[in-house]
Design an enzyme around this catalytic site. Structure first.
Site, PDB file in Angstrom:
ATOM      1  N   ASP A 109      27.816  56.852  52.540  1.00 56.43           N
ATOM      2  CA  ASP A 109      28.769  57.048  51.439  1.00 56.43           C
ATOM      3  C   ASP A 109      28.167  57.982  50.401  1.00 56.43           C
ATOM      4  OD1 ASP A 109      26.994  55.090  50.381  1.00 56.43           O
ATOM      5  OD2 ASP A 109      28.424  53.493  50.789  1.00 56.43           O
ATOM      6  N   THR A 110      27.340  57.491  49.481  1.00 49.14           N
ATOM      7  CA  THR A 110      26.740  58.389  48.500  1.00 49.14           C
ATOM      8  C   THR A 110      25.782  59.376  49.162  1.00 49.14           C
ATOM      9  OG1 THR A 110      24.860  56.930  48.040  1.00 49.14           O
ATOM     10  CG2 THR A 110      26.865  56.589  46.728  1.00 49.14           C
ATOM     11  N   GLY A 111      25.202  58.978  50.287  1.00 50.50           N
ATOM     12  CA  GLY A 111      24.208  59.802  50.959  1.00 50.50           C
ATOM     13  C   GLY A 111      22.788  59.537  50.499  1.00 50.50           C
ATOM     14  N   GLY A 118      23.211  46.308  59.106  1.00 52.67           N
ATOM     15  CA  GLY A 118      24.578  46.756  59.350  1.00 52.67           C
ATOM     16  C   GLY A 118      24.804  47.507  60.636  1.00 52.67           C
ATOM     17  N   ASP A 157      28.730  43.671  56.851  1.00 53.73           N
ATOM     18  CA  ASP A 157      29.060  42.420  56.180  1.00 53.73           C
ATOM     19  C   ASP A 157      29.474  42.606  54.736  1.00 53.73           C
ATOM     20  OD1 ASP A 157      26.423  40.975  54.343  1.00 53.73           O
ATOM     21  OD2 ASP A 157      26.451  43.051  55.029  1.00 53.73           O
ATOM     22  N   THR A 198      20.871  56.700  50.509  1.00 52.84           N
ATOM     23  CA  THR A 198      20.040  55.959  51.455  1.00 52.84           C
ATOM     24  C   THR A 198      19.693  56.809  52.667  1.00 52.84           C
ATOM     25  OG1 THR A 198      20.978  53.839  50.758  1.00 52.84           O
ATOM     26  CG2 THR A 198      19.894  53.902  52.903  1.00 52.84           C
ATOM     27  N   LEU A 199      20.686  57.516  53.200  1.00 52.51           N
ATOM     28  CA  LEU A 199      20.426  58.347  54.374  1.00 52.51           C
ATOM     29  C   LEU A 199      19.452  59.463  54.041  1.00 52.51           C
ATOM     30  CD1 LEU A 199      21.000  58.898  57.320  1.00 52.51           C
ATOM     31  CD2 LEU A 199      22.984  60.254  56.636  1.00 52.51           C
TER      32      LEU A 199
END
Length: 205
Positions: A130-132, A68, A186, A134-135
């Site tokens: 967004d949710t945080g 992304g 995507d 993954t980061l």
């Protein structure tokens, strides 16, 4: 990586999607990238050992998250280069399991870094936070490799969806809790090529 990635697929396969409206034009995105690059240049110029300051520091290591953030990473790297910021580039790819529009927080690394980052000043580039979850995972994974510093730059922030607190030093745009595509982002491998960022509507199953 965001919940737009193909690793998150609804049962029965992806639904049909259509562009609903443009959120950010190509020109607005280009302006924001230049703005972020200037902020990053100023901040790292003040960091001892970063960007070769004093003649002995290592270049900034930019880590883009596939798929992304690949367009955003490329444009930001070019903008930093135009400001004479010495840097090197690496990429990671991760998969987050869940539905097509919501991540589960279960994350798997598909591609790790090609080079060690110990002692490097690292800038992590993401498309959406967004949710945080993954980061946070990415930050913990990279911090375990003992970089000199670690900062995150995300193009889009969905604060309404945050589940965990996670530092984000550079944010391009805040967006509402809607599904977005374009500029490398995507839905089911569609729409990455769009030069702008748009909201999409998913057709009923």
């Amino acid at each position: 990586m965001s919940v737009n990635e193909p690793g998150a697929t609804a049962p029965g396969g992806p639904r049909k999607a259509r562009i609903d409206r443009v959120l950010f034009s190509q020109e607005a995105i280009a302006g924001k990238v230049r703005e972020l690059a200037e902020r990053i240049r100023q901040d790292y110029a003040a960091v001892p050992g970063a960007n070769g300051t004093g003649g002995h520091g290592a270049p900034l290591t930019v880590v883009g998250i596939l798929k992304g953030a690949f367009v955003f990473t490329a444009d930001l790297v070019r903008a930093l280069g135009a400001l004479d910021v010495p840097l090197q580039v690496d990429f990671m790819a991760v998969s987050s399991y869940g539905t097509a529009t919501q991540t589960s927080g279960i994350i798997r690394i598909l591609k790790d870094l090609d080079r060690p980052i110990r002692g490097q000043h690292v800038l992590l580039i993401e498309d959406i936070v967004d949710t945080g979850l993954t980061l946070r995972y990415l930050r913990e994974h990279l911090m375990a490799q003992d970089p000199a510093s670690l900062r995150a730059c995300v193009l889009l922030d969905k604060p309404e969806r945050r589940l965990v607190d996670v530092p984000v030093e550079y944010v391009g745009f805040q967006i509402p809790d809607e599904f977005v595509v374009g500029y490398g982002i995507d839905y089911a491998e569609q729409f990455r090529y769009l030069p702008y960022i748009a909201c999409v509507r998913l057709e009923p199953q």
